[in-house]
Design an enzyme around this catalytic site. Sequence first.
Site, PDB file in Angstrom:
ATOM      1  N   ALA A  35       0.889  -1.213  -0.061  1.00 24.66           N
ATOM      2  CA  ALA A  35      -0.040  -0.129   0.055  1.00 24.66           C
ATOM      3  C   ALA A  35       0.966   1.116   0.031  1.00 24.66           C
ATOM      4  O   ALA A  35       0.504   2.322  -0.493  1.00 24.66           O
ATOM      5  CB  ALA A  35      -0.920   0.191   1.097  1.00 24.66           C
ATOM      6  N   HIS A  37       3.807   1.652  -1.723  1.00 25.04           N
ATOM      7  CA  HIS A  37       3.993   1.915  -3.139  1.00 25.04           C
ATOM      8  C   HIS A  37       2.821   2.621  -3.659  1.00 25.04           C
ATOM      9  O   HIS A  37       2.858   3.477  -4.555  1.00 25.04           O
ATOM     10  CB  HIS A  37       4.579   0.764  -3.912  1.00 25.04           C
ATOM     11  CG  HIS A  37       5.794   0.213  -3.285  1.00 25.04           C
ATOM     12  ND1 HIS A  37       5.966  -1.014  -2.834  1.00 25.04           N
ATOM     13  CD2 HIS A  37       7.143   0.466  -3.511  1.00 25.04           C
ATOM     14  CE1 HIS A  37       6.798  -1.550  -2.401  1.00 25.04           C
ATOM     15  NE2 HIS A  37       7.495  -0.261  -2.851  1.00 25.04           N
ATOM     16  N   GLN A 156      17.184   8.093   1.908  1.00 26.65           N
ATOM     17  CA  GLN A 156      17.365   7.833   0.600  1.00 26.65           C
ATOM     18  C   GLN A 156      16.668   8.951  -0.342  1.00 26.65           C
ATOM     19  O   GLN A 156      17.181   9.823  -1.037  1.00 26.65           O
ATOM     20  CB  GLN A 156      16.568   6.504   0.101  1.00 26.65           C
ATOM     21  CG  GLN A 156      16.001   6.484  -1.363  1.00 26.65           C
ATOM     22  CD  GLN A 156      15.507   5.088  -1.872  1.00 26.65           C
ATOM     23  OE1 GLN A 156      16.084   4.165  -1.817  1.00 26.65           O
ATOM     24  NE2 GLN A 156      14.328   5.015  -2.018  1.00 26.65           N
ATOM     25  N   SER A 188       6.601  -2.604   4.250  1.00 21.91           N
ATOM     26  CA  SER A 188       8.082  -2.779   3.642  1.00 21.91           C
ATOM     27  C   SER A 188       8.005  -3.996   2.860  1.00 21.91           C
ATOM     28  O   SER A 188       7.270  -5.095   3.212  1.00 21.91           O
ATOM     29  CB  SER A 188       9.189  -2.877   4.619  1.00 21.91           C
ATOM     30  OG  SER A 188      10.334  -3.492   3.957  1.00 21.91           O
ATOM     31  N   SER A 189       8.305  -4.061   1.612  1.00 20.05           N
ATOM     32  CA  SER A 189       8.530  -5.400   0.943  1.00 20.05           C
ATOM     33  C   SER A 189       9.155  -6.560   1.631  1.00 20.05           C
ATOM     34  O   SER A 189       9.126  -7.736   1.632  1.00 20.05           O
ATOM     35  CB  SER A 189       9.321  -5.221  -0.427  1.00 20.05           C
ATOM     36  OG  SER A 189       8.607  -4.318  -1.124  1.00 20.05           O
TER      37      SER A 189
HETATM   38  O1  PAF Z   1      13.449   2.461  -2.866  1.00 22.92           O
HETATM   39  C1  PAF Z   1      13.517   1.714  -3.831  1.00 22.92           C
HETATM   40  O2  PAF Z   1      12.702   0.968  -3.875  1.00 22.92           O
HETATM   41  C2  PAF Z   1      14.952   1.803  -4.372  1.00 22.92           C
HETATM   42  O3  PAF Z   1      15.716   2.209  -3.477  1.00 22.92           O
HETATM   43  C3  PAF Z   1      14.679   2.466  -5.867  1.00 22.92           C
HETATM   44  C4  PAF Z   1      14.299   4.050  -5.418  1.00 22.92           C
HETATM   45  C5  PAF Z   1      13.527   2.161  -6.599  1.00 22.92           C
HETATM   46  C6  PAF Z   1      16.040   2.536  -6.490  1.00 22.92           C
HETATM   47  O4  PAF Z   1      16.271   1.235  -6.874  1.00 22.92           O
END
Ligand code: PAF
Length: 283
Positions: A35, A37, A156, A188-189
């Site tokens: 969810a 994503h 990130q 989280s996956s």
């Molecule tokens: O957050 C992620 O899933 C990855 O680090 C990304 C930004 C797709 C880069 O591979």
Amino acid sequence: MKILRDIPSLLAWRAEAEAAGRGVGFVPTMGYLHAGHLSLVEEARRRVPEGEVLLSIFVNPTQFAAGEDLEIYPRDEAGDLAKAEAAGANVAFCPLDPEIMYRPGPPVWVQVEGLEQRLCGASRPTHFRGVCTVVSKLFNLVRADVNVFGQKDYQQLAIIKRMHAELFFAGEVVGMPIVREADGLAMSSRNAYLSAEERQKALALSGFLRTVEARWAAGERRVAALLADAKTVLSVGEIDYVTLSDAETLEPWADDATVDRPSVLALAVKFAGARLIDNCVLR
Ligand code: PAF
């Protein structure tokens, strides 16, 4: 849903969108969508209602170190495409072979010094170099009006914002709030790797963040008092780090400091099944 497998088809799709004057929203992922994503895809669609929303699915090898979970990273392309389409994506870039993104020859890297050595970068020293490199390639190819990322990977996002500004990439970078399970666990996956017992123990992470938020809301600003029982509460697993830092520079506060500007409390805890990260921003 249009599926693009290689760079020429991605470039042809981009040229068509440009010729038709259609805006582009972009959500880069490694797949196995949850969810969190989908909230990014929905935001991209909200921002380009009449345009193209591109989801990329690429398990990027260069952001995994030897011994990490590259080989077993969960994958479900068909499920991902169905979910992403329902959330508003109309096109997906899913290169099947890493050589599509990394061509033979001497490697080329993109790095953001300083920011990438802290927090997760201390125990995963090559991770953000891999992220920045693949995201740069994608930004260059997609040239989106809006690029949407989740705030669960707070570091990130900070690194990508800096890279995006400094390398003059197109469009803007938007960060979206963490999406949590009903009991507070950040989606989280990698949650799929946890045993039932670890899944239960992992609730200590979000529980600790809520405790610190309550201390902050009550006016506490001393780092030592905010993080008083961190080591005890988070010892449900092996603590990688629990750090309060400036929200923008990610410069960590000293233990005896008093916080006087927006800060991020970020943590990582390793379980046998997975290393989990979580964070909250204190404003
Ligand atoms: O957050 C992620 O899933 C990855 O680090 C990304 C930004 C797709 C880069 O591979």
